[in-house]
Scaffold this motif. Structure first.
Motif, PDB file in Angstrom:
ATOM      1  N   GLU A 137      45.564  33.014  41.417  1.00 39.69           N
ATOM      2  CA  GLU A 137      45.884  34.345  40.908  1.00 39.69           C
ATOM      3  C   GLU A 137      44.961  35.387  41.535  1.00 39.69           C
ATOM      4  N   THR A 138      45.552  36.516  41.957  1.00 40.94           N
ATOM      5  CA  THR A 138      44.777  37.624  42.501  1.00 40.94           C
ATOM      6  C   THR A 138      44.855  38.814  41.556  1.00 40.94           C
ATOM      7  N   GLU A 139      44.015  39.803  41.830  1.00 42.75           N
ATOM      8  CA  GLU A 139      43.933  40.947  40.921  1.00 42.75           C
ATOM      9  C   GLU A 139      45.234  41.728  40.825  1.00 42.75           C
ATOM     10  N   GLY A 140      45.939  41.871  41.936  1.00 41.98           N
ATOM     11  CA  GLY A 140      47.136  42.704  41.909  1.00 41.98           C
ATOM     12  C   GLY A 140      48.066  42.388  43.055  1.00 41.98           C
ATOM     13  N   VAL A 141      49.039  43.271  43.245  1.00 45.15           N
ATOM     14  CA  VAL A 141      49.993  43.179  44.344  1.00 45.15           C
ATOM     15  C   VAL A 141      50.147  44.569  44.947  1.00 45.15           C
ATOM     16  N   ARG A 142      50.727  44.609  46.146  1.00 43.11           N
ATOM     17  CA  ARG A 142      50.875  45.880  46.852  1.00 43.11           C
ATOM     18  C   ARG A 142      52.202  46.553  46.496  1.00 43.11           C
ATOM     19  N   ALA A 143      52.447  46.690  45.214  1.00 45.51           N
ATOM     20  CA  ALA A 143      53.670  47.349  44.739  1.00 45.51           C
ATOM     21  C   ALA A 143      53.506  47.669  43.269  1.00 45.51           C
ATOM     22  N   GLU A 144      54.362  48.552  42.801  1.00 46.54           N
ATOM     23  CA  GLU A 144      54.454  48.805  41.365  1.00 46.54           C
ATOM     24  C   GLU A 144      55.490  47.835  40.814  1.00 46.54           C
ATOM     25  N   ALA A 145      55.007  46.639  40.405  1.00 48.56           N
ATOM     26  CA  ALA A 145      55.904  45.563  39.977  1.00 48.56           C
ATOM     27  C   ALA A 145      55.373  44.947  38.694  1.00 48.56           C
ATOM     28  N   PRO A 146      55.444  45.662  37.573  1.00 48.49           N
ATOM     29  CA  PRO A 146      54.829  45.188  36.331  1.00 48.49           C
ATOM     30  C   PRO A 146      55.460  43.916  35.775  1.00 48.49           C
ATOM     31  N   THR A 147      56.722  43.640  36.097  1.00 46.12           N
ATOM     32  CA  THR A 147      57.393  42.457  35.540  1.00 46.12           C
ATOM     33  C   THR A 147      57.393  41.271  36.509  1.00 46.12           C
TER      34      THR A 147
END
Length: 795
Positions: A478-488
């Motif tokens: 698991e990483t902190e985030g992703v390079r998009a607005e993808a909350p779901t």
């Protein structure tokens, strides 16, 4: 076409004359197959205030709009317009026009499945018209009644109405309707096992269509009847020939009807027959009928014949011989201006946002809804105008995969998902570098269907079933985030499969999507030696599959497709036709040396961007230009600017479809595929953003999106994200900054002259070697999309 009140309309004031000329031009375009362009003209007349002042003209327009809406599958609009025409004529004295409006309303009710209403309406049309009913309306009414009876399994009544329609059509020389009646009689004969009679009726339909009735919709319908009769006679080869001609006609129909809803309507309308065409071709091929292989290959090409077919390869302002079509250019400029206002930023001059047109000041206060409508409208107009350019240049040749397999010494794999009411199959064609073709057809059933539905996001394959639960979720990855607005994103079945290190589901998908011979070939490849090249050309429903993560040998850590082949993707071989049409100025210089690369790094994890920036500086030195603001980036992409070999943008992306597909350049600025139509891109473009490799998956539309626009506007290869790319630190330090680390290696390889697809494969394998066994989510998100699978001469 409607026949109401033309003489009276022409006697009206001169205000009506220009509108009637536009309607006449719409009729001409419709007869020529350019129905989408005809719809544009009729809609413009409907919107003219003068139309509302002349009731007969308003009814005339309503009838035309109803006709076109039926063809586009928009039955709600078709019914509304037909009802409006009926209500007008109820108040008048023109029984012919009144009965025609009722007859067309009855047809719509029949298509909607409201058979009782349709029967009552068509019967009323005959009663109202009486001896004054237009002849063609009278014949069509009998055809509709025949279809209604057939749907209710009343075969004798269907035959009676069809025979009446045949008699009247022959008497009044209504040739298309004559053929239609004969085709119904042929199907009735087949239902009664009178195969010889059925053949006699289709032969009579042939003769009727040999007059002036051989227009596309009538020909396609007749070819279906011909194929059914051939199958009834046991002539599978004859049935396949008819189905192949039918699909050629369907491809022409889809091209003429234009944009998404109409395209989807035709895809669905003929899906059962397309499915039968594939299965017939495959069965004949397996039985030794080798001509069936050419038919199978042609069917695959025809299934995506409208897919981009040079649509975006020219300039925004296309040549056209007709001033009527030229009117759309002003609207295109206005829409681009609206979108510039919605996407603009204070960080750069607004003139840089639209590079090839001179817009008026952007309209302030554009809402999200208005922007969405602008994107939709722009897609329609762009499609119409570029198809007009295609018509002027003549038909594009069929894209033969053997040409590209030999040219690039590559395997080429076409894959397409087809379905009928009972079954779904993956159909495809594997072409070897020597030009040998291998068709395949794999049924999609059970758990494999659910798995494909999970991974590719195809809801219809799940059919209400629970998702396949993957094993061994790798929470350490698991990483902190992703390079998009993808909350779901983390709640989706796709995420769960990509997060598992279990290769068995990916092996199941490999057996479903790849032919056995190709699986055997890849299984024998040494991942550390020379590996083959593989170009994958999937349809839109299979585009979201992470093909690099398919497992050839699930027990081998180096058993993925990315280990056994250099893989690249293309949404359509038609993108590769012809020469690059976007002009390239001479390369610019910086300090006397060629300008080799530019970057725009903004908005994603800062530590990851630092890794990328350091790698770019190490790889390119002073030959890299870092754009710091959106305005600077857009100026670098100006068509008259200097040429770059490589461009990289590491930003956030979105999953909006079509020309609304966009990159978030900063808090206030988006760069959409719509505005990319006015820019020029480097030969290799890295869009290191989530979902940046996504294409429009809505049924019936061309695979528009950032990658295809960039490929049509100068790029030869686009590397982008097929799903949300992991960003930031990981719970396990070995997994931290996976996307940035892959990109850092990729930049160095590109600077050394390694071909993009080969460089991406090497960088992904290098990350896996450093991090150990990792789930596909960490490494398989970047894909190479290309129109040139050549290797540089020195590699």
């Amino acid at each position: 076409m409607s026949m109401v009140g033309t003489g009276q309309l022409l006697r009206e004031s001169t205000v009506v004359d220009p509108l009637m000329k536009r309607l006449k031009r719409a009729d001409q375009l419709s007869l020529a197959g350019e129905v989408a362009a005809a719809v544009e003209l009729v809609d413009s007349v409907a919107a003219d205030p003068a139309t509302r002042r002349f009731p007969l003209l308003a009814a005339h327009v309503a009838m035309k709009r109803s006709d076109f809406a039926v063809g586009q599958g928009d039955l709600a609009t078709a019914e509304s317009e037909a009802v409006a025409a009926v209500r007008h004529h109820e108040k008048g004295r023109n029984r012919s026009a009144h009965s025609e409006a009722l007859e067309k309303l009855g047809k719509i009710q029949l298509l909607l499945g409201r058979n009782d209403e349709a029967y009552a309406t068509v019967t009323q049309a005959v009663a109202v018209g009486g001896g004054h009913m237009f002849r063609i309306s009278r014949v069509r009414a009998e055809l509709y009644l025949a279809n209604l009876a057939f749907d209710q399994d009343d075969i004798p009544q269907a035959a009676a109405h069809a025979m009446t329609a045949r008699t009247l059509a022959a008497k009044w020389r209504c040739h298309p309707q004559h053929a239609g009646a004969c085709d119904i009689l042929a199907v009735v004969a087949l239902a009664e096992n009178r195969v010889a009679d059925a053949a006699t009726w289709t032969a009579e339909a042939d003769r009727a269509l040999s007059h002036d009735g051989d227009r596309l919709p009538h020909r396609v319908r007749h070819l279906i009847a011909t194929a059914l009769v051939a199958r009834g006679q046991g002539d599978e080869a004859g049935a396949l020939a008819a189905y192949l001609e039918m699909m050629r006609g369907v491809a022409e129909l889809r091209t003429g009807w234009g944009w998404r809803d109409a395209q989807a309507y035709y895809v669905d309308l003929y899906s059962e027959h397309e499915f039968t065409a594939y299965t017939t071709a495959h069965t004949l091929y397996q039985s030794g009928h080798h001509q069936a292989l050419d038919a199978f290959a042609s069917l695959l090409d025809l299934g995506s014949r409208t897919a981009l077919r040079r649509m975006l390869r020219g300039e925004l302002v296309v040549r056209t011989p007709d001033d009527i079509e030229q009117d759309g250019m002003d609207e295109i400029v206005g829409l681009l201006t609206t979108l510039a206002g919605a996407e603009a930023t204070s960080s750069g001059p607004e003139g840089a946002l639209i590079a090839e047109v001179q817009p008026s000041p952007a309209r302030p206060g554009v809402t999200n809804g208005q922007a969405a409508q602008a994107y939709e409208r722009l897609e329609t107009l762009v499609s119409l105008r570029f198809r007009c350019a295609i018509e002027l240049d003549g038909d594009a040749p069929v894209a033969d995969p053997r040409t590209y397999a030999r040219r690039w010494n590559s395997h080429v794999l076409h894959a397409r998902l087809v379905t009928n009411s009972q079954e779904t199959c993956v159909v495809g064609l594997w072409t070897t570098p020597e030009g040998t073709r291998h068709p395949f057809l794999h049924p999609v059933r059970g758990a494999a269907a659910t798995l494909l539905g999970d991974v590719a996001g195809i809801e219809s394959l799940r059919d209400g079933r629970e998702s396949v639960t993957p094993t061994e979720p790798d929470t350490a990855g698991e990483t902190e985030g992703v390079r998009a607005e993808a909350p779901t994103w983390r709640t989706t079945p796709r995420f769960r499969h990509l997060t598992s290190r279990d290769a068995l589901p990916w092996a199941t998908l490999a057996r479903l999507l790849l032919p056995p011979g190709l699986l055997e070939l890849l299984d024998d490849v040494d991942p550390c030696g020379a590996v083959p090249k593989l170009l994958v050309v999937p349809d839109s429903s299979l585009w979201r599959v992470p093909w690099t993560a398919l497992s050839i040998a699930p027990d081998d850590p180096d058993g993925y497709v990315v280990d056994r082949a250099v893989l690249a993707m293309s949404p359509s071989l038609s993108l590769m036709e012809g020469q690059q049409q976007t002009p390239r100025p001479a390369s610019g210089t910086a300090g006397g040396a060629p300008v080799r690369a530019f970057t725009f790094l903004s908005g994603v994890n800062a530590e990851g961007l630092d890794l990328e920036r350091a790698a770019l500086d190490a790889a390119y030195g002073t030959d890299v230009v870092h754009a710091d603001t959106p305005g600077q980036l857009l100026s670098l992409l100006h068509p008259d600017g200097v040429e770059f070999a490589v461009g990289a943008a590491s930003v956030h992306g979105n999953d909006s479809p079509g020309l609304a597909h966009a990159l978030r350049l900063d808090r206030h600025t988006a760069l959409s595929a719509a505005r990319m139509l006015t820019l020029r891109f480097p030969r290799t473009l890295l869009i290191n953003a989530c979902l940046s490799a996504e294409l429009d998956e809505r049924r019936g539309t061309d695979p528009l999106g950032i990658p295809t626009v960039a490929l049509c506007r100068g790029a030869e290869t686009v590397i982008g994200g097929i799903f949300p790319l992991p960003d930031g630190k990981g719970k396990n330090p070995l997994y931290s900054h996976p996307t940035a680390r892959i990109l850092a290696a990729l930049y160095q390889l590109l600077a050394e002259g390694v071909a993009p697809a080969t460089a991406l494969r090497t960088a992904q394998r290098q990350f896996r070697a450093e991090a150990g066994p990792v789930p596909p989510r960490l490494w398989a998100g970047l894909v190479s999309i290309t129109v040139s699978f050549d290797d540089p001469p020195h590699t």
